[in-house]
Enzyme design. Structure first.
Site, mmCIF file in Angstrom:
data_model
loop_
_atom_site.group_PDB
_atom_site.id
_atom_site.type_symbol
_atom_site.label_atom_id
_atom_site.label_comp_id
_atom_site.label_asym_id
_atom_site.label_seq_id
_atom_site.Cartn_x
_atom_site.Cartn_y
_atom_site.Cartn_z
ATOM 1 N NE ARG A 226 24.480 -8.148 -35.255
ATOM 2 C CZ ARG A 226 23.872 -7.862 -34.101
ATOM 3 N NH1 ARG A 226 22.605 -7.507 -34.074
ATOM 4 N NH2 ARG A 226 24.531 -7.902 -32.956
ATOM 5 C CG HIS A 274 21.129 -2.217 -34.276
ATOM 6 N ND1 HIS A 274 22.105 -2.875 -34.955
ATOM 7 C CD2 HIS A 274 20.870 -2.994 -33.196
ATOM 8 C CE1 HIS A 274 22.432 -3.988 -34.317
ATOM 9 N NE2 HIS A 274 21.681 -4.078 -33.228
HETATM 10 P P1 NDP Z 1 20.983 -17.417 -29.496
HETATM 11 O O1 NDP Z 1 22.343 -17.845 -29.863
HETATM 12 O O2 NDP Z 1 20.498 -17.655 -28.109
HETATM 13 O O3 NDP Z 1 19.914 -18.083 -30.470
HETATM 14 C C1 NDP Z 1 20.122 -18.170 -31.839
HETATM 15 C C2 NDP Z 1 18.994 -19.004 -32.435
HETATM 16 O O4 NDP Z 1 19.159 -19.004 -33.860
HETATM 17 C C3 NDP Z 1 19.021 -20.449 -31.972
HETATM 18 O O5 NDP Z 1 17.722 -20.944 -31.812
HETATM 19 C C4 NDP Z 1 19.712 -21.165 -33.141
HETATM 20 O O6 NDP Z 1 19.350 -22.528 -33.293
HETATM 21 C C5 NDP Z 1 19.174 -20.373 -34.309
HETATM 22 N N1 NDP Z 1 20.034 -20.518 -35.473
HETATM 23 C C6 NDP Z 1 21.336 -20.201 -35.608
HETATM 24 N N2 NDP Z 1 21.799 -20.551 -36.822
HETATM 25 C C7 NDP Z 1 20.763 -21.114 -37.467
HETATM 26 C C8 NDP Z 1 20.603 -21.696 -38.740
HETATM 27 N N3 NDP Z 1 21.617 -21.774 -39.606
HETATM 28 N N4 NDP Z 1 19.396 -22.193 -39.079
HETATM 29 C C9 NDP Z 1 18.366 -22.149 -38.200
HETATM 30 N N5 NDP Z 1 18.440 -21.615 -36.963
HETATM 31 C C10 NDP Z 1 19.633 -21.106 -36.608
HETATM 32 O O7 NDP Z 1 20.918 -15.861 -29.847
HETATM 33 P P2 NDP Z 1 19.965 -14.768 -29.224
HETATM 34 O O8 NDP Z 1 18.579 -15.294 -29.237
HETATM 35 O O9 NDP Z 1 20.519 -14.296 -27.934
HETATM 36 O O10 NDP Z 1 20.145 -13.569 -30.268
HETATM 37 C C11 NDP Z 1 19.824 -13.747 -31.621
HETATM 38 C C12 NDP Z 1 20.290 -12.542 -32.426
HETATM 39 O O11 NDP Z 1 19.435 -11.426 -32.217
HETATM 40 C C13 NDP Z 1 21.675 -11.984 -32.097
HETATM 41 O O12 NDP Z 1 22.684 -12.784 -32.653
HETATM 42 C C14 NDP Z 1 21.606 -10.613 -32.713
HETATM 43 O O13 NDP Z 1 22.011 -10.702 -34.060
HETATM 44 C C15 NDP Z 1 20.128 -10.253 -32.628
HETATM 45 N N6 NDP Z 1 19.891 -9.177 -31.661
HETATM 46 C C16 NDP Z 1 19.476 -7.962 -32.140
HETATM 47 C C17 NDP Z 1 19.180 -6.934 -31.286
HETATM 48 C C18 NDP Z 1 18.653 -5.648 -31.803
HETATM 49 O O14 NDP Z 1 18.559 -4.675 -31.052
HETATM 50 N N7 NDP Z 1 18.265 -5.591 -33.067
HETATM 51 C C19 NDP Z 1 19.348 -7.067 -29.826
HETATM 52 C C20 NDP Z 1 19.746 -8.395 -29.419
HETATM 53 C C21 NDP Z 1 20.007 -9.405 -30.320
HETATM 54 P P3 NDP Z 1 19.677 -23.599 -32.153
HETATM 55 O O15 NDP Z 1 18.756 -23.236 -30.998
HETATM 56 O O16 NDP Z 1 19.314 -24.868 -32.766
HETATM 57 O O17 NDP Z 1 21.126 -23.432 -31.803
HETATM 58 C C1 OXD Z 2 22.757 -7.225 -29.837
HETATM 59 C C2 OXD Z 2 22.299 -6.049 -30.522
HETATM 60 O O1 OXD Z 2 23.297 -8.098 -30.481
HETATM 61 O O2 OXD Z 2 22.031 -5.052 -29.850
HETATM 62 O O3 OXD Z 2 22.590 -7.301 -28.607
HETATM 63 O O4 OXD Z 2 22.133 -6.061 -31.729
#
Ligand code: NDP
Ligand code: OXD
Length: 311
Positions: A226, A274
């Site tokens: 993000r 994005h």
């Molecule tokens: P998940 O919730 O499955 O995974 C998030 C990961 O981030 C977990 O491993 C979590 O740790 C880790 N995390 C969260 N907070 C912290 C922190 N403070 N310090 C260290 N690690 C942290 O999310 P997704 O994998 O499904 O998606 C991740 C992000 O990708 C979305 O929130 C979105 O912002 C972005 N996204 C962007 C897209 C795009 O088109 N650009 C499309 C899809 C997603 P833990 O495993 O320990 O909980």
């Molecule tokens: C998502 C994104 O969060 O598209 O899926 O950014």
């Protein structure tokens, strides 16, 4: 049983979603936010970046489903109806798209494709070699539904792969670090960083000058998490000083990225709008139907957001 759909997007995504949802839940009354009808009948919301306050206008809402994996815009709504569960999107096709994006740009940085493209524009024939993948350390920030498979895929290409998450993890072929204490080791020696973190109070501004200073000189950054995670001035300064040699950004604080923004024309910045991955209604509707059926059967919802941590 009615569902309201809202998407703040440049294309109207209502009809494809309606079609996909009707195929799996024929009895669901799928309504566009433009024609909500009797709002007292709305039990479900399927939304992408709804305006703050919008969800609070439906008095009988039973669940909010996010079109995207990231739910920061929902959780930042001060009028998000209390007690109504929020579910994020976890879909194999979305993950696959993100894995593809990460592989594409990791390889682009690994092989220094931006330099080759610059040389081409100058009609300059200049060959160079890249280190072996096994000599290049790639770091994945976030090892969740998207980061975990991405780390595995990058490791499968032969890169020395390191990952970072909030809680401890074990992934074959990936050295896993966690928490604030694991950050230093995660960054040291990492030449290509891929950020796949959710935006939460803890990850806001995390891509800043202090973090860049812990990377080797000339490291590269790919951010598909993000925009709120990146400090834009620090990125520009790090590019000027050579601390970072190139950045690839899919997400921004202001989206669409304003036309005057320096990132657009910067020779060391690759901008994508994005679209690292976009949720596909066809596959995602099956997951939504499963969750709606579970709710109707009083079973626990899947992929429910932990509002206290923000993802
Ligand atoms: P998940 O919730 O499955 O995974 C998030 C990961 O981030 C977990 O491993 C979590 O740790 C880790 N995390 C969260 N907070 C912290 C922190 N403070 N310090 C260290 N690690 C942290 O999310 P997704 O994998 O499904 O998606 C991740 C992000 O990708 C979305 O929130 C979105 O912002 C972005 N996204 C962007 C897209 C795009 O088109 N650009 C499309 C899809 C997603 P833990 O495993 O320990 O909980
Ligand atoms: C998502 C994104 O969060 O598209 O899926 O950014």
């Amino acid at each position: 049983m009615a569902l309201i759909f809202f998407s703040k997007d440049d294309v109207d995504r209502f009809e494809p979603w309606k079609k996909a949802l009707k195929e799996v839940l024929p009895d669901l009354d799928v309504r566009s936010w433009k024609q909500p009808g009797n709002i007292g009948e709305i039990e479900f919301a399927l939304v992408w970046n709804p305006p703050p306050g919008m969800l609070g206008t439906f008095p009988n809402l039973r669940a909010v489903f996010s079109v995207g994996a990231g739910v920061d815009s929902l959780l930042n709504d001060p009028e998000l109806p209390a007690g109504v569960p929020v579910c994020r999107m976890v879909d194999d096709s979305l993950t696959q798209g993100m894995v593809e994006y990460s592989i594409l740009h990791v390889l682009r940085h690994h092989r220094n494709q931006p330099l080759l493209e610059k040389n081409q524009r100058a009609a300059k024939w200049s060959t160079f070699s890249s280190p072996l993948a096994s000599e290049r350390r790639v770091g994945i920030m976030g090892l969740g539904a998207i980061g975990g498979p991405t780390a595995k895929a990058i490791s499968g290409l032969g890169f020395e792969t390191i990952g970072w998450s909030r809680n401890p993890k074990e992934i074959v072929g990936v050295e896993c670090m966690h928490g604030k204490k694991g950050m230093k080791d995660f960054l040291s020696g990492t030449e290509i960083v891929v950020c796949l973190l959710p935006l939460t109070p803890e990850t806001e501004d995390i891509l800043n000058k202090d973090l860049f200073a812990q990377l080797p000189m000339g490291a590269t950054l790919i951010n598909a998490g993000r925009g709120g995670q990146q400090v834009e001035e620090d990125i520009l300064e790090a590019l000027d000083s050579g601390q970072l040699s190139h950045v690839t950004l899919d997400v921004f604080r202001d989206e669409p990225l304003p036309p005057y923004h320096p990132f657009w024309k910067h020779s060391k910045v690759t901008v994508t709008p994005h679209n690292a991955a976009v949720t596909q209604p066809k596959t995602a509707a099956i997951l939504l139907a499963n969750n709606i059926n579970r709710l109707n059967a009083s079973q626990p919802l899947i992929n429910i957001v932990d509002i206290s941590v923000g993802y």
